[in-house]
Design an enzyme around this catalytic site. Sequence first.
Site, PDB file in Angstrom:
ATOM      1  N   CYS A 206     -23.815  -1.167   2.466  1.00 26.80           N
ATOM      2  CA  CYS A 206     -22.625  -0.313   2.516  1.00 26.80           C
ATOM      3  C   CYS A 206     -22.881   1.035   1.867  1.00 26.80           C
ATOM      4  O   CYS A 206     -22.319   2.051   2.291  1.00 26.80           O
ATOM      5  CB  CYS A 206     -21.437  -1.014   1.855  1.00 26.80           C
ATOM      6  SG  CYS A 206     -21.668  -1.433   0.115  1.00 26.80           S
TER       7      CYS A 206
ATOM      8  N   CYS B  93     -18.958   1.519   6.136  1.00 25.07           N
ATOM      9  CA  CYS B  93     -19.320   0.630   5.018  1.00 25.07           C
ATOM     10  C   CYS B  93     -18.737  -0.762   5.206  1.00 25.07           C
ATOM     11  O   CYS B  93     -19.313  -1.756   4.740  1.00 25.07           O
ATOM     12  CB  CYS B  93     -18.897   1.230   3.681  1.00 25.07           C
ATOM     13  SG  CYS B  93     -17.119   1.486   3.459  1.00 25.07           S
TER      14      CYS B  93
ATOM     15  N   ASP C  68       0.800  -1.224   0.000  1.00 25.20           N
ATOM     16  CA  ASP C  68       0.000   0.000   0.000  1.00 25.20           C
ATOM     17  C   ASP C  68       0.836   1.278   0.000  1.00 25.20           C
ATOM     18  O   ASP C  68       0.361   2.323   0.416  1.00 25.20           O
ATOM     19  CB  ASP C  68      -0.931  -0.010   1.227  1.00 25.20           C
ATOM     20  CG  ASP C  68      -2.037   1.023   1.140  1.00 25.20           C
ATOM     21  OD1 ASP C  68      -2.418   1.389   0.012  1.00 25.20           O
ATOM     22  OD2 ASP C  68      -2.509   1.486   2.192  1.00 25.20           O
TER      23      ASP C  68
ATOM     24  N   CYS D 256     -15.722  11.066   0.748  1.00 24.48           N
ATOM     25  CA  CYS D 256     -15.464   9.940   1.641  1.00 24.48           C
ATOM     26  C   CYS D 256     -14.808  10.434   2.932  1.00 24.48           C
ATOM     27  O   CYS D 256     -13.823  11.176   2.900  1.00 24.48           O
ATOM     28  CB  CYS D 256     -14.558   8.924   0.940  1.00 24.48           C
ATOM     29  SG  CYS D 256     -14.027   7.560   1.992  1.00 24.48           S
TER      30      CYS D 256
END
Length: 345
Positions: A195, A245, A135, A215
């Site tokens: 979600c 979510c 990541d 978000c």
Amino acid sequence: MGGRELKEALRQAALDEGFAKMGVCRPDAIPQAAERLAAFLSKGRHGQMGWMERRSGWRSEPGALWPEARSVVMLVEPYTPAHDPTDVLARRDRGAISVYAQNRDYHDVLKKRLKRVGRWLLEQEAGEAIKVFVDTAPVMEKPLAEAAGLGWQGKHTNLLARDLGNWFFLGAIFTTAELPPDPPGEEHCGTCTRCLDICPTDAFPAPFQLDARRCISYLTIEHHGPVDPELRPGLGNRIYGCDDCLAVCPWNKFAVAAREAKYAARPDLLAPRLADLAALDNAGFRETFSGSPVKRIGRDRFVRNVAYAIGNSDDPALRPVAQRLCDDADTTVADAARWAAERLV
């Protein structure tokens, strides 16, 4: 050792290391993801994350990141919480920190484990090479994991699996070794929209699509400067990330318990008092979040989030806390504090 035999031995080595699942795909296995990324960027839905656009070529074509790679090994490590992460949302004088950030930084923990698995592979195949990613590089882990058969990207765009739920991290090992690929994952969301419906800021324009600009995870972590006043009430008391979510996904009934003790929540980060967090200076912030992913956003952005949470608390007792920040040296923190104080009159 043949490719299939090597792959099964590698899978066992990964399981022995603590991973819950492993899959393999080719570096060129995600052409549809490239199309989705291009559409996402063309609509400006990446917000201030300009690095996504600058490195879109590598993201769209993993083979371009390392042309010598012949296989991508994707691995899953659960961080399933032992508590209900939504409980803190009702305690408006407390802050909600995303489950993954309630203890040690997963980048460090997961990368060490990936390297050990990678070294095992090199011990078996001395002439091969590997690169490990967690990541922090332009790698589209979720599409690659789907292509490797580990699950599918749900309507919330996160990866989930029928046998794991969606509380897990992904790690990637690119290798020059030829390993037989697994069948890709298949989507099993059906008609469920939990979600999408739970999102406090309506960040999903449509199923399987995310507008990062709305978000809460993006707004509290990646976005610098003031948050749009229209979106501030939706933040609630979420001060770093958002799990809504993820938490409502029905597939979590099959979630696997986290085996890594470093992912267990620190008691002081389960529901920290907003008043205490608002008082943090730079040194206090660094000490409190040493070794935590929270540390990377810095004191000012974090205290900005805390001020928004105070403004959403409906607790007049917190107004003096907000007022003390109205003259903060950081103008964004001061703006957030004034907004909070005005809401608590």
